[in-house]
Structures are given as structure tokens and as C-alpha cells.
Design an enzyme around this catalytic site. Sequence first.
Site, short mmCIF file in Angstrom:
data_model
loop_
_atom_site.label_atom_id
_atom_site.label_comp_id
_atom_site.label_asym_id
_atom_site.label_seq_id
_atom_site.Cartn_x
_atom_site.Cartn_y
_atom_site.Cartn_z
CG ASP B 323 -0.15 -0.16 2.50
OD1 ASP B 323 0.84 -0.96 2.53
OD2 ASP B 323 -0.50 0.49 3.51
CD GLU B 324 -1.16 4.60 3.01
OE1 GLU B 324 -2.19 5.26 3.24
OE2 GLU B 324 -0.31 4.33 3.89
CB VAL B 325 4.32 2.90 -3.43
CG1 VAL B 325 5.73 3.23 -3.92
CG2 VAL B 325 4.26 1.53 -2.77
#
Lengths: 697, 697
Positions: B323-325
Site C-alpha cells: 500500500d501507499e507507495v
Amino acid sequence: MKRVGPGTRSILPALILTATGACMLNAQSNTPLNIMPLPAKVERGDGSLKIDASFHIAFAGYREPRLEHAGLRLERQIQRQTGLVILHANKSAGPATLEVTTDRESKAIQELGEDESYKLDVTPTGAKLHAANPLGTLRGLHTFLQLIAITPDGFSVPALHIEDRPRFPWRGLMIDSGRHFIPLDVIKRNLDGMEAVKMNVFHWHLSDNQGFRAESRKFPRLHEQGSDGLFYTQEEIRDIVEYARDRGIRVVPEFDMPGHSTAWFAGYPELASGSGPYGIERKWGIFDPAMDPTDEKTYKFLNEFIGEMARLFPDQFFHIGGDEVNGKEWDANPKIQAFMKARHIKNNLELQAYFSGRVQDLVTKHKKAPVGWDEVLVPGVSKTIVIQSWRGVDSLAAAAKMGYRGILSNGYYLDLGWSAARHYAMDPLGGPAAALTPEQKQLILGGESCIWSEYVNAENIDSRIWPRNAAIAERLWSPDGTTDVASMYARMDTESTRLEWLGLTHRSFQRVMLQRIAGSWTPAEFDALRALAQALEHQKDYSREASAGNPPTSLTPLNRLVDAVHPESEGSRRFSVLVDQFVGSSCKDSTVGAQIRAELQEWTSIEDRLQPLAQRSHLVKEAAPASSALSQAAKIAMDALDAIQKGAPLPADQKKIQLDSLNALEQQAHKSQLTLPELPAFQKLVEAASAGGVCTK
Amino acid sequence: MKRVGPGTRSILPALILTATGACMLNAQSNTPLNIMPLPAKVERGDGSLKIDASFHIAFAGYREPRLEHAGLRLERQIQRQTGLVILHANKSAGPATLEVTTDRESKAIQELGEDESYKLDVTPTGAKLHAANPLGTLRGLHTFLQLIAITPDGFSVPALHIEDRPRFPWRGLMIDSGRHFIPLDVIKRNLDGMEAVKMNVFHWHLSDNQGFRAESRKFPRLHEQGSDGLFYTQEEIRDIVEYARDRGIRVVPEFDMPGHSTAWFAGYPELASGSGPYGIERKWGIFDPAMDPTDEKTYKFLNEFIGEMARLFPDQFFHIGGDEVNGKEWDANPKIQAFMKARHIKNNLELQAYFSGRVQDLVTKHKKAPVGWDEVLVPGVSKTIVIQSWRGVDSLAAAAKMGYRGILSNGYYLDLGWSAARHYAMDPLGGPAAALTPEQKQLILGGESCIWSEYVNAENIDSRIWPRNAAIAERLWSPDGTTDVASMYARMDTESTRLEWLGLTHRSFQRVMLQRIAGSWTPAEFDALRALAQALEHQKDYSREASAGNPPTSLTPLNRLVDAVHPESEGSRRFSVLVDQFVGSSCKDSTVGAQIRAELQEWTSIEDRLQPLAQRSHLVKEAAPASSALSQAAKIAMDALDAIQKGAPLPADQKKIQLDSLNALEQQAHKSQLTLPELPAFQKLVEAASAGGVCTK
């Protein structure tokens, strides 16, 4: 020895506080010091040392793993007390907040009478702790912890200089694991509590009629058949000994003999003086079974057993019990009678003395000094023995006069439910001991509080020990002039909170027990139950047994209101102070009067508010006599308050009726094995309201 | 399969309760059943089975150590719930109170979708539990425990017949040990809580920017340099896996990559896409560091690392995060840009898909099925992957349509502070999923509650998970018609009490935290602080961060009032129910009106009562905006109540002023990062008091 340098001294105020005055205010700081036990000497300074996330501790001088452990525990404890995040791994930066210097090692196996003194200097730029050996360091670290307080600007320690050392070298707590098994984690958190109040002996009562709790590899039927499966393995015992040593606490095991030993006979009936059959005793009291003092097999067994336990417990002392032998099995055994006749042993006392002597020899052979209860002190007994007095200071003083060392436990039985003030008033050097010579006084080593576990289990034991044990710890550590009861209570209340950070459950246990008692509830119902529990105390001394219809046994659930109340009600104590203030003001202080009225209103309403719960829960129903007694007694006090405030004194006959009613209500509370600690305050109000009373003039 | 024999059936009443009606009363018994999650089918019988010291459990059919352990835990738990003394060692006498029959073993390594069904029959003479395998037995034992209730005559279980099975096979709790380290004992007691509410997956988030918490022997700098010394050893991890297996709980480890991975780079900067230097991240948020997806070294490392962890965690699933790169390090690295160009990778999403595919291949190679957050679902990804949806039910349904298995976490983020009712309303098969085909619905495996730990540590984590997690557990276990919110809350309150017997601290933590915040106090001051804490909630969603003047970090102490309040205030919930009742009666119900008035009086007085504490403690002072807001808002509500009861409606302009004031006070509370959950109820009172309102006609 480290001395206080001029740099530190210069900021100290001229005011030198006496030990009991340490919580008094001084000009520089209006924060009382909440140290317990009070140190021997405290000088307050100016300013304070900030405690924040940069806190770290550094050790200089002698080093050992025990000190590292203590440093880690201190950090953890500061985190718990303050909620600060202190990363042990990241503490390299900057100078240490607390510099600890320890001169040299202490004995590998902690000994009676080792130096426990320390000096602590706190300035706004840092703190320095200095001790001769790790024992003093451990004591000083806990003083430091106690000094951390919240302020308007964060957490800090006030600047000061402390020089401290214990008054007595033997400051113990005895836990009875025999009658109810006390799990390992409970023992550990109580050792944490002992360390916090600077106690240094854990006396572990490991066997009694109702249970044999230590694993024996030589005689495995002792724990296998004597414990219901509830015993400590040798590995666990070694763990406890190590845990205690880490905290500067000696562990003295007790194996009570020749009486209090029924549980031994479940697996080894051949040790007994009767013909059995024997099983674990379930009832409470004094029982007939006793070891056979006339059979050499007994001593062969005890020799091997004591040898095994002497290796397991490194302490120099070994407690052999010796109390409460009724002699009935001896009287009934012809072989024993013949033995006595042949040896010219005149009576059972002499027979027990013979037994004691033989067992003491075994203990000595295994390189330990024996400890025994009062009864072991008989003419001619070896001077190596230490007498633990449960009978009173008189016997302790008498023993000292004969040259025997002793420790006081009479007056320190926590299970009797006395107030902290009453324990606090007991002094090992009080009464006849005050008249001893200095040399004789040296023989009085200190004292031990005791928690006998008839009505105590893992769930409520903390509440039966704490916080009152802190008052006993102070009696044994602090200078003999430390006798201000109000100061003791103020500091004990604070210490009680701190003890919770160590994991003790003496306060938190109550809510969950009350939830069990209630089963399900509305908030208002639960508030009433809690108010009831906090207003009552369990019956004192041994009167609880007298009140019980069915005598309780070790299988009786300890799930009743009597098991969930505190031995000493904080609320009741505060109420009594209010009543004293009010009566002391000739009942003119209307603010205090209003506080008294509010409390009485709460109590008078409890009976009604609890009705719904009493209909749903047998455990609430069982407490109905007590809740009714409290509400009715509070009503009588309220009537007295009304009479005072309306200026309508109670006539003499009315006064008598009311006082009689109060006494009857106290008796009624006993049906639930509870007592009304507010009774004296209620009586005072009635007296004050009566014609000719202080408030009716 | 065991069938309910006619002997049992014959005593059952005709009334068959639906799942949601299990807590309704029936003719035979007026006790609601406090089971949570509600079973699939319950039939009430006549009478009840007494639970006393003679209780014992017997196992028939398939046996294994896990069942013995479960039996011991059941006995211990009954002792805790009732206070009865049940001697495990002495249970030979008499027939078993609870006979358990298990047909056969379950899989050696617990698998997704194994049978967890059980049947439970209770009659006044005994209880019988029957299950296909130990998993069902474990579930049934906890239903039995929940049925034990206090009555006027002792403890008992009502006669009934239950047939139960879960709705979803994946019912999980994720704990984030990355942002704040969560100690082993805290994990264990939460596993106990999960078992009690029949959850079966512990998802362990073990690495994030702020910490790498698992010992790696292949790459020791991961935990050595990525954890501040706060990590789980492999031995401890094995202990947790075994502890969970004993409770029928799978352990799915998560190592988040390629983002959320700064802590990896503290020890292994060569894995990163930037040039560093890297250290443990202290701030919260989304950060630039990400693994280099273009370097074969990365995959060589991950191959070895995943292999090591795959051996340590036996579960068939392995969570790779994803998640959330934010891609900033990739954008800034010419080598990576060149790689993308050469491979025709158009953007960072595709680059991440490439990385994910490679990592999934490694996971598969090590015989695990991968799990990832929403972002891993990209065109072409293997069907073996399980999608954990944090974005919403829409993406879950979309994934199912494409043939991917999924679990729902959106709506189950416990750290957001939502009410239990709001979580309870989220259904993995709700929204667009309701329109899926039966085959597609099968792909939706269940859900997982998540506790992200920015504002959560060992001290308050239980209170952030429990009791609300029980509502989510019910959503995932009970039949889909189970939607009665009032019933849920009633049972959740009871379950909350039971969870305390397991050692969870979700209620008890508060008093000790408030004591720290207060420092020292009079009882009246402490009552005010507690009343304040119990009336407030922490800010919801991510608004707390917006309110913080200094953005908090992982080193910020969690010792403030905002950390000590409950996410959902029981008192506020009860108050809202009262206000609804009152307004619903057109404000005629004077009893309810009096209860509302009493509560408002308490709240209006808090600000003044807290003044002395606020002057002594910086932590109380910091909460002053919230205490003032509560008192003032309660005053506005009190004025409205006065207006109603005096028959003097508020004019329209006055109403607007009051409503605006309430909103302003809510904003004021945010200064302490707190919120006033009573606000809607206060607004209702103002509306009701206004000219034309329901109570002014």
C-alpha cells in the site's frame, strides 16, 4: 564514601527536615515529598530536575548484571509512571540524568545485616546516587522513583539531599502459599511491591495442613499428593529466588513441622503419629496430625528433605515452623507414650522441644540457621535460632534478654484486617523491649508482616497486603521518631497508586469482583454496589469465622462481598476525619457539614438502590443484611446531623436508643461477615447531637 | 453427526428464536442470552444446569493436547467468572457437567475454510457439545462460557439447544506492531479475546517505516537497526503461533513492501531506491523511501528473507503489504527511470505491479499464497492472491467480479474511533457485493478489523480494540440477518465485562492513566476528572493529526487525556438514548427528564471542579479547553431542558445562537484533540426546546 560536595551543598536551604517532617512544606518548594518509607535524613534544595524522554541512567564504580537489571526496571517504571517514551537503545547522547556509583559488591548470597545505606543528591542539572554496595543502590533507586512528580510544566524531581539507612536489618513479608496456592506471577508482583517499600525478606510459608506447595524430587508424593496439583516446581522456585535476589530480597522458606503438616501425610503417612488415613485438610483451624518425634525414620526423612531444600534455597536461614501442636496424636499413640516414659520426657511441650532440637540439628548440619515461631523457644535451645514472635512483643523482649535473636510478627498480621495506623503503632522495640540494653536491642532484628491465606487467594491477596504493608515497611525502615499518622496515610495513599504501576491489583481487583457479584447491572445499580463495597470492611481478627454459619473451607469460593471489600476503607477513614473536624468546630463548620450530609445521603440510599440486584444475584442477596445495616445506620447519623443543624438536641433516652440501634446494626452486618467502619463516627454524631453534647450547648 | 435426541427435544419449548432474537425473553426463562457473536440457531429449553465446584469437563471421540489445553482454560475461566474453586486434579467423581465429543482431527496447519460448526445441548442434568473437529469444539466451549450467568440461586447455564457455524471463513484482527511495539503479553491477551468472540485470523503487521519487529537470523540488521531493540525473537514468534493455534487462530504475518519500509533500510540501505541515509522514521504519514524494484539484489534478498519467514510462520498465507507507495524515490532515481524505459513500464503503478508480481512469485515459490492491500490488484495479477480492501466494499466487489478472493477491512479500522454501531453496519457482502452471483460471493472470504498504532501502545491498545471488536466479530460470524443494534450493544456491554476476565485491560487502563494525569488529588477532584474522561471521545478518523499543533511522532508520549478516553463513550451512548426517549415522549417523561438533568448537572460542574488539578498538572491543564467545552455545552443543554420544563420555548434567534455555540464548543474541544459525543443529543434538546419543536407544541 562519597561526600556531598560544596557545589551541591550551596543550593541547599538551611531548613533541615526531620524524618517525619519530610512531607512538610518548606519555603523553596510547596510540594510535600511522597517518599515511603521516609528516609533517615532529607534536606530540600532549590529547583528541580526535569524528567523527560532524554532520561538516562549511568553506572559507575562496581558493576554487575543486577545493577543493569535495576537500571532497566527503573527506566520501565519511569515510563509507566510518566507515560514518557524512553528508548533504552538510544540513550548514548548527553550526560546521564541519574549517575549511580556503587563502591563494591555485596555478598554473593545476600546476608542479614549487609549495608543498605545510600545517599542521593538531586540538583536541577542532574542526580547522583551513591551506595556502598548494590543493595544500597537498589534502595536509592526506589527513592528516586518515588520523587518523580507531575507539575504544571512536566515531570520532575525536586532538588534535595538524602542520607538514608534502615533501622532494622530484617524487614519481611510472609506469604502463606499453603492454605491457598498463590501463583508465581502474584508472588513476583508482590516482590516488586516489597522492593518499592524497601523490604528485604520474603518469608515463604510453603506447607501447611491444606497444602504442600514445593516440588520435592526426593519425596515426590509430598507435592503430588499434597497439593491438588497446585505447587511450585523447583525451576519456578529458583526463578523466584533469582527474582528476589535481583531486588535485594532474601527468600526464607518455611516448612512447618511437627504440626500444621497434614498435607505431608497425604503422600507419606508413615511420618505421622496417628494411624490415618490422611488426606489434604480442607477445613481451617488447628488439627491433630503431627509428625512422629519418636521414630528415627522421621529424622532420616527430614534430613534428606531439608538437605534437598537447603540446596534449593540459598539463604542462610531456614524456617521450621513449630507452632500450634495440640499433641492429641501423641497422647493417643502408645509407642510415643512409651518413648516419653523411657526418656523421662514429662509432657508434650518437652516432646516438641526434643523434636525441635533434632530438626534444628539437621538444619545446622545443612549449613543453615533455624528460624521458628515462638513455641520453639524452650530452655536450652541453641542460640543460633531466630524466634519469630506471633504471640507478642513480650515474648520477643524475653527472648532477647535470654540472648536470642528475634523478629516481630505479632501486630503485623495483615489478614486480621487492622488499620494501617494500628500496625504502624506496633514497634519491635516498643513495650518491654524499650527497656532492653543496647546489646539486647541488637538482637531484635526487625519484623515481618504476615498474610495467612484462609480468606485470601490470587484474586484478592494484593488488596489484603497493600497498601497497609507499606506502613509496616516504614515502621521497620524509618527512624524510630517516624510516628506521624496523618503523614503516613497521606504518603501511603500516594504509594498505593505507585504500587499499581508495578502491576499490583490491590485497587483494580475490586471492580471486576463486584461485576461478578452483580452479574448484570445498570450503571446506577453498579454505583450503589461499589459505594456499599467501599463503605464496608471485612470482619476483624478471627471473628469472621465465628459469624459464618457453615464454617468455610479451602474449597469455599472467595467470591462474596466480604472478599471484595478493602480491609481498611479509604472512604470511611476520610469520613471519620470529616466528623472529627465537624465536631471539633462545635458543629459550626457548615462546609464540612454539607460534605458529611452528602456522604450520608449516598449511604442511606444504598439499600433501596440495591434491591433489583439482590433479586437477581445470590451474591448480592447474601450481602443484604450489611447493605441494610449501612443504610439504616447512616439514617441514624443523618437524624443526628439534622438534630444538630436544627438546634434540637436528642433527649437522653433517644440517644441511648440510637446508640443501641447502631450496635445492633453492626451485629446485623456481621451476618454478611462485614463490619461498618463508620460506626465510631456515627456514634460521635449521635453523642454530639445529644443534650449536653459538644454541639448542643 | 450427532443429532439432538428426542429426550432433549421433548423439553424444548415451541418457541424457536431467530438469531437476532436470542436475547429476547421467552416464556420459560426471563434471562436474555448474552452470547456474542449470536449463534446461527438457538432454541431455549426449560430449567438450567447448575455450575458449582463439582464442574468438570470430559472429552470423548478424537483427542489431542489442544483439546486438553482448552479444557484447562475453560475450567480456569469458569473459576474467574464465578470465583468457584474447581480442582482440576480432583475431578474424577461423578458424571461430567460438560461432555465434549469431537469427531476427528482438523488440519495440522489450520486452513482457511475448515469446519468450525458445533452443536451445544444444555439440560438441567448436563451439557453436551459436539463438533466435527477441534476448531468447532473451541468455538462451542466459548459459547458455553458465555452462557454461565449468576442467578438468585447460584451460577447456572440455561437449558437450550444451539446449532452454530460461521458466516465467513476469514474473521481477523490486524495488529500493527510496526508503529508502536506491542509486547508479547499484550498480543496474547488479545488472542484470548479473539478466541472468545470466535475470530480466527491474527494478521500481524510486523514492519513499517517506524519499526521492523521480527528477528531475522539471515538479515539481523533488520531488527537490530530497525527496532530500537523492540522486536520479537523467533522463539517468541513461534510461541505466539503456537498460542494462536491452541485457540484456533491462524497467524498471517505481514511485511509491508515496497513502501512503508524505511525501517528495513536502517540496516540495509542497499534495498532502497534512494541514496539515504536511512534511519527509523519517527514521524507519521506516507514517506518517500521504497524498495528498488529494478535491482536483482532486492529480489535475492527478499527470496531469502521470505524463505526464512515462510518457515517461521506456518500459515498458508503471507501478506506482502503493497500500500501507499508515493513513487518519489523512483522518480528521482535515473537508474530506475532507465529500467522503466527499457522495459516499457509506463508509470509507477506499473512499476509497482512489476515488483508485486516478482514478490508474489517468491511467496508462491515458498509455498504460500500472497495477500496484499488493494493496490496489489492490477491487471494480470495471479488469482492466488487475496485482496485486503482498505479502500472500500466497491473494490472488494470489483475484485470478486474479476475472480479474486478478498477480505474487507474498510469500515473496520478500529483506530478511527468509530462507534460499534457504525462498524456493525459494514458488511463484506453489503453495497455492490450484494449484487454478486453466489459464486462471486464465495470469493469474499470475510473481513479483518485493523488497529493501526500511531496513537496506540501497550497501555491503551486494548481499549482501542475492545469491546468494539466484538461487534465486528459478530458481523463476520453471525447470520446476515443479525442487525439489531440495541441487542448488539446490550450483549457487547456484557461481553466487555467477560473480556476483562481474560486479562484484557480495555476498562481498567483508564483509572491508572487518569491517576498519572492527575498526579495527586482529592476524591472529588478525581471524580471530576473521571467524569470528564468518560464523557469525551478522541477525535475521529484522521482529524486528530490535523488538530495537533506539533505533529506527533513515535516518540510523543501517549499519556494525555486524549489517550485515556474511550473511543466510544458508554455514558454518552446511554445519555443519547435518554434524550431520544425524552424527546420521543414529547418531553413529558419526567423521570427520564430528571435523569437527563442529573447528568447535565454533573457535566456543567466539571470545569470548576477541575481547576485545582489543572493548576498542578500540565496534563490536566492541556485538557482544559475540552473540559470547559463540555461544561459550557452541558449548560446550553440544561438551559434547553429548563425552557422545555418551564414551557418557555426558545425563540428562533436564540436557537441559532445556541446551536452555533455548541458547534463552536466542539471546535474548542478539538484543541485538546477531543470531541463531545453528546453534541447530537444536546442539539436535539435545543431543537426540542425551540419554538415549534416537538416539546413546545
